[in-house]
Design an enzyme around this catalytic site. Structure first.
Site, mmCIF file in Angstrom:
data_model
loop_
_atom_site.group_PDB
_atom_site.id
_atom_site.type_symbol
_atom_site.label_atom_id
_atom_site.label_comp_id
_atom_site.label_asym_id
_atom_site.label_seq_id
_atom_site.Cartn_x
_atom_site.Cartn_y
_atom_site.Cartn_z
ATOM 1 N N HIS A 86 12.562 -9.369 3.971
ATOM 2 C CA HIS A 86 12.706 -8.169 3.160
ATOM 3 C C HIS A 86 13.375 -8.519 1.831
ATOM 4 O O HIS A 86 14.452 -9.106 1.828
ATOM 5 C CB HIS A 86 13.568 -7.126 3.874
ATOM 6 N N TYR B 208 26.333 -7.615 5.416
ATOM 7 C CA TYR B 208 25.830 -7.540 4.047
ATOM 8 C C TYR B 208 26.808 -6.745 3.179
ATOM 9 O O TYR B 208 27.212 -5.645 3.556
ATOM 10 C CB TYR B 208 24.508 -6.777 3.963
#
Length: 472
Positions: free
Chosen positions: A69, A132
Site C-alpha cells: 500500500h 506507524y
C-alpha cells in the site's frame, strides 16, 4: 535483538526511504527504547514530517502479510514487539518507480517511508505489533487516494520468507494490480498565484510543460476572498509561489490604496502563511527593496527593516509574517522588468516618439528581469537550498534610473544624451509621490552560494530590447 546500538541512519535504494538503527537498552526485566525522538532524528536528517496520528497493527500469527500500500502521506514505521520482513516499492511517478528495498525489522530498527512509496510486511513471529506514525489523519476519502501493488508481482519479485500461498493474506491484497497496471502516484503540486502578472508570466514560461505546477490568476484566486483559501484541498500541494502583490507605490499613499496594499500584501499573506504552516507547505514569497530606506551602500538579507512609505511598510510586514513559516523562501528583488508595462518599455516608447525625458539620477540599483527571478525561484526549490531570505536581482554594476534610460535610448538606435538626469526632489516637485529608497543595491552573495548566478542586467536589457524590436 541487539542491545545498545548507537542511533544511526542508513540510505536505501529508494530515494527518501531511510532505515534507522534504534538504541534499545535491556536487562533481566525487559527492554526500553526511544522509538522516535524528534531532535535526535532531525539531526540525522529525518524530515520534520509532523506526525499527527499513531497507528498499530497487531498480528496474531507468523506469516501474516499485508500490503503493498502506498499512502498519500509520510510515515515512520517501527516494530513494538516481534519481528517482520519488510518490503518497500517506489510507486511514485518518476525515474525510481518500481525500485525495491527489503529488510528485516525488530524493535531495534525503524524506517521512514515518504508519500507514495508502497509499504508491505510479513510477520516472522507470533504476536507481532507493527506501528506507524503518519502526518495526516486517516479517512475514507484519503484511502481512495492509495496506490496498490500486488504482493506477488513478478516484476519486483519480493523474496517473501514465507511463501505467499502459505501466508495469511486478505482478499483485497490478493486482488491488487501488477506493476504494469499501476498508475504511479503523482507528486504534490505547486500553486503559482498572480499568474497573470509580470512575474507570473515568467513563471509560466519557466515551468512550461510541467503538469505538476498549477497557475491561478487574480480572478481565479482572489487574495481578498476567504473562499479562495477554503476552496482547495491543500493536502494535494507541496508549494505555494506567491507572485501576486499590490505594487502601486504612489497610490498606496492614498486612503483607498493604503487599504488595498495592506489587504493584499499583509492580510492575504498571513492567510497563505497559516495554510503553509497547517499543511507543511513551502511558501515562496516575493519581496522588495522598498523594505529598506536606501541609506546602506549594500543591502544584505539580514538588514533590519526601515521602509519609507506605505508600500514598503506592507512588504516589510508581509516578510515578517512569512518568516515564521518553517518552510519559506523570501525572494527580495528590485526594479522588476518583465512582460507588461514597465520602465524599460516606457523609455523605449518615449524614444520612438522623439521625447527627451528627464529621469531621476540619484536612485541607484540593479534591474531584476522576471526571467531570472523565475529561474532563481525554481533553483531554490529544486536545489533544496536552506530556507530563508535571498536577494535576487540581476548582476553587474549598479545604475541610476537615468543610466538605464540612457542605455534604452542607445540600444534602440537613439541618442543616449537625449536623457537628462535630475534629482528625485526636482523630478517629484509638485507631485504626490511616495518616498523611494536612494540606494536599492542588494547583496547577491548568499544566492551565489547556492549555485545560482544571475546574468548582468545590461546583457538582459540588450536581449529584452532585441525581442521588443523583433516583436510585431
Amino acid at each position: 535483538m541487539e542491545f545498545s546500538k548507537p542511533l544511526a541512519a542508513h540510505e536505501t535504494p529508494i530515494p527518501g526511504v531511510v532505515l534507522y538503527d534504534l538504541p534499545v537498552h535491556g536487562d533481566n526485566r525487559g527492554w526500553f527504547k526511544e522509538n522516535w525522538q524528534r531532535e535526535k532524528m532531525l539531526a540525522l536528517g529525518l524530515p520534520d514530517f509532523g506526525p499527527v496520528q499513531n497507528n498499530i497493527s497487531f498480528n496474531e500469527k507468523a506469516g501474516t502479510t499485508r500490503g503493498i500500500h502506498a499512502e498519500p502521506w509520510d510515515k515512520y514505521v517501527s516494530v513494538a514487539t516481534g519481528r517482520i520482513f519488510g518490503a518497500w516499492v517506489d510507486l511514485r511517478e518518476g525515474p525510481s518507480f518500481g525500485s525495491v528495498f527489503t529488510a528485516e525489522l525488530d524493535p531495534s530498527k525503524a524506517i521512514f517511508i515518504p508519500r507514495g512509496v508502497g509499504n508491505a510486511f510479513q510477520t516472522l513471529e507470533d504476536g507481532t505489533a507493527y506501528t506507524y506514525l503518519v502526518n495526516d489523519h486517516w479517512s475514507a476519502d484519503a484511502q481512495s487516494q492509495y496506490t496498490f501493488l500486488n504482493l506477488s508481482d513478478e516484476t519486483v519479485s519480493i523474496p517473501w520468507p514465507i511463501p505467499l500461498e502459505q501466508a495469511e493474506l486478505s482478499d483485497k491484497d490478493r486482488a491488487h494490480p501488477r506493476l504494469a497496471d499501476v498508475t504511479p502516484m503523482a507528486p504534490r503540486k505547486t500553486l503559482v498565484l498572480g499568474a497573470d502578472g509580470q512575474l507570473g508570466r515568467a513563471l509560466r514560461a519557466a515551468y512550461d510543460g510541467d503538469a505538476n505546477v498549477e497557475f491561478a490568476t487574480r480572478l481565479e484566486f482572489d487574495l481578498t476572498d476567504p473562499a479562495s483559501y477554503s476552496g482547495r484541498n491543500w493536502k494535494n500541494y507541496s508549494t505555494i509561489i506567491n507572485a501576486a502583490a499590490y505594487t502601486a507605490v504612489d497610490k498606496a499613499e492614498t486612503a483607498e490604496g493604503r487599504r488595498a496594499a495592506w489587504a493584499i500584501n499583509v492580510s492575504a499573506v498571513a492567510r497563505l502563511a497559516q495554510i503553509a504552516v497547517e499543511h507543511r507547505l513551502t511558501l515562496v514569497h516575493v519581496s522588495s527593496d522598498y523594505v529598506f530606506d536606501g541609506t546602506s551602500e549594500l543591502h544584505s538579507e539580514d538588514e533590519p527593516f526601515s521602509p519609507l512609505g506605505v508600500y514598503g511598510q506592507t512588504k516589510a510586514a508581509g516578510d515578517a509574517v512569512v518568516s515564521v513559516v518553517p518552510r519559506h523562501y523570501i525572494v527580495r528583488t528590485s526594479w522588476v522588468i518583465g512582460e507588461g508595462g514597465n520602465f524599460v518599455r516606457t523609455m523605449a516608447s518615449l524614444a520612438e516618439k522623439g521625447v527627451k525625458p528627464s529621469v531621476v539620477d540619484d536612485q541607484i540599483g540593479r534591474l531584476s528581469f522576471t526571467t531570472d527571478i523565475a529561474a532563481g525561484i525554481r533553483h531554490l526549490l529544486e536545489s533544496q537550498a536552506p530556507f530563508g531570505v535571498y536577494n535576487l536581482t540581476n548582476d553587474g554594476d549598479p545604475q541610476s534610473w537615468a543610466d538605464v534610460a540612457s542605455s534604452v535610448y542607445a540600444l534602440t538606435g537613439h541618442e543616449a544624451s537625449d536623457v537628462t538626469g535630475v534629482s528625485s526632489e526636482e523630478y517629484f516637485k509638485g507631485k504626490e509621490a511616495a518616498p523611494r529608497p536612494a540606494n536599492s543595491v542588494l547583496d547577491l552573495a548568499k544566492l551565489r552560494e547556492t549555485g545560482f548566478e544571475a546574468p548582468s542586467g545590461q546583457s538582459r536589457l540588450e536581449g529584452y530590447l532585441g525581442q521588443e524590436v523583433a516583436a510585431p
